[in-house]
Motif scaffolding. Structure first.
Motif, mmCIF file in Angstrom:
data_model
loop_
_atom_site.group_PDB
_atom_site.id
_atom_site.type_symbol
_atom_site.label_atom_id
_atom_site.label_comp_id
_atom_site.label_asym_id
_atom_site.label_seq_id
_atom_site.Cartn_x
_atom_site.Cartn_y
_atom_site.Cartn_z
ATOM 1 N N GLN A 238 38.716 64.483 -20.896
ATOM 2 C CA GLN A 238 38.740 63.276 -21.465
ATOM 3 C C GLN A 238 40.067 62.595 -21.148
ATOM 4 O O GLN A 238 40.313 61.656 -20.684
ATOM 5 N N GLU A 239 41.032 63.370 -21.503
ATOM 6 C CA GLU A 239 42.632 63.006 -21.080
ATOM 7 C C GLU A 239 42.527 62.557 -19.595
ATOM 8 O O GLU A 239 43.246 61.428 -19.390
ATOM 9 N N ASN A 240 42.006 63.367 -18.825
ATOM 10 C CA ASN A 240 42.571 63.185 -17.274
ATOM 11 C C ASN A 240 41.430 61.969 -16.850
ATOM 12 O O ASN A 240 41.964 60.956 -15.960
ATOM 13 N N LEU A 241 40.115 61.625 -17.394
ATOM 14 C CA LEU A 241 39.267 60.639 -17.237
ATOM 15 C C LEU A 241 39.788 59.484 -17.590
ATOM 16 O O LEU A 241 39.980 58.447 -17.033
ATOM 17 N N SER A 242 40.501 59.444 -18.951
ATOM 18 C CA SER A 242 41.031 58.261 -19.472
ATOM 19 C C SER A 242 42.177 57.729 -18.616
ATOM 20 O O SER A 242 42.135 56.526 -18.193
ATOM 21 N N ASP A 243 43.154 58.445 -18.029
ATOM 22 C CA ASP A 243 44.063 58.186 -17.195
ATOM 23 C C ASP A 243 43.732 57.600 -15.970
ATOM 24 O O ASP A 243 43.903 56.553 -15.555
ATOM 25 N N LEU A 244 42.544 58.297 -15.486
ATOM 26 C CA LEU A 244 41.792 57.715 -14.125
ATOM 27 C C LEU A 244 41.356 56.379 -14.238
ATOM 28 O O LEU A 244 41.548 55.592 -13.577
ATOM 29 N N LEU A 245 40.684 56.029 -15.391
ATOM 30 C CA LEU A 245 40.012 54.952 -15.671
ATOM 31 C C LEU A 245 41.020 53.769 -15.648
ATOM 32 O O LEU A 245 40.931 52.859 -15.209
ATOM 33 N N VAL A 246 41.995 53.971 -16.348
ATOM 34 C CA VAL A 246 43.332 53.157 -16.437
ATOM 35 C C VAL A 246 43.671 52.901 -14.977
ATOM 36 O O VAL A 246 43.962 51.815 -14.669
ATOM 37 N N ARG A 247 43.993 53.883 -14.046
ATOM 38 C CA ARG A 247 44.700 53.541 -12.997
ATOM 39 C C ARG A 247 43.540 53.034 -11.986
ATOM 40 O O ARG A 247 43.765 52.057 -11.265
ATOM 41 N N GLU A 248 42.187 53.240 -12.237
ATOM 42 C CA GLU A 248 41.306 52.418 -11.465
ATOM 43 C C GLU A 248 41.164 51.139 -11.669
ATOM 44 O O GLU A 248 40.976 50.220 -10.941
ATOM 45 N N ALA A 249 41.138 50.535 -13.099
ATOM 46 C CA ALA A 249 41.159 49.269 -13.702
ATOM 47 C C ALA A 249 42.389 48.715 -12.880
ATOM 48 O O ALA A 249 42.303 47.534 -12.588
ATOM 49 N N GLU A 250 43.580 49.150 -13.000
ATOM 50 C CA GLU A 250 44.839 48.529 -12.373
ATOM 51 C C GLU A 250 44.712 48.385 -10.910
ATOM 52 O O GLU A 250 44.922 47.368 -10.380
ATOM 53 N N PHE A 251 43.998 49.453 -10.414
ATOM 54 C CA PHE A 251 43.845 49.263 -8.822
ATOM 55 C C PHE A 251 43.085 48.115 -8.597
ATOM 56 O O PHE A 251 43.476 47.304 -7.692
ATOM 57 N N THR A 252 41.807 47.926 -9.383
ATOM 58 C CA THR A 252 40.803 46.995 -9.169
ATOM 59 C C THR A 252 41.402 45.445 -9.102
ATOM 60 O O THR A 252 41.335 44.805 -8.555
#
Length: 161
Positions: free
Chosen positions: A140-154
């Motif tokens: 959960q922690e790693n996926l949440s961080d990844l989702l933030v990075r993916e949204a910023e990337f997009t």
């Protein structure tokens, strides 16, 4: 009982612009290169009309995991992940290779004022006695961080394309 996975990201760009990015092969290549993590890769990508299906493989290195997890998976976690989009809605699944762990849920893209909103609603389930909840929390922690990075990337990718 599964651990919930919830994320809401906002973009300065319209839902139509975000959908267009999802239908662009270069977007996925750039995203996996920039935010996919160590040894991340695209396994397959199919774009047909308003439907996009992408299969990715991402990892969580052992250095980012609690000791209880590395006792079971000393080399870290390898996570195959699939996203399927049709228009503004989608589904996702992910699993952990070699472990009874699964992540699944829905994806929604909506207009939000002058931009758009991206919502992930899912669950994480690890069926390992004693350590399942610890592994779920790490995922959960790693996926949440990844989702933030993916949204910023997009958002950044759309601004530069």
């Amino acid at each position: 009982m599964a651990t919930p996975l919830a994320f809401t990201g906002r973009s300065a760009h319209s839902a139509a612009a975000v959908r267009a990015a999802f239908a662009d092969e270069q977007y996925w290549k750039d995203r996996i290169d920039q935010v996919g993590g160590v040894n991340a890769r695209i396994e397959s990508l199919a774009i047909a009309g308003d439907q996009v299906r992408v299969e990715l493989v991402q990892t969580i290195p052992a250095t980012d995991l609690p000791k209880q997890v590395t006792a079971i998976k000393p080399d870290g976690l390898v996570i195959p992940r699939t996203e399927i989009w049709t228009g503004d809605a989608g589904t996702f699944t992910a699993r952990v290779d070699g472990a009874p762990a699964e992540v699944r849920g829905t994806l929604t893209l909506t207009e939000d004022g002058t931009g758009s909103r991206y919502v992930v609603d899912g669950s994480i389930e690890v069926n390992i006695p004693l350590f399942g909840k610890k592994i779920e929390a790490a995922i959960q922690e790693n996926l949440s961080d990844l989702l933030v990075r993916e949204a910023e990337f997009t958002d950044n990718w759309l601004s530069s394309h």
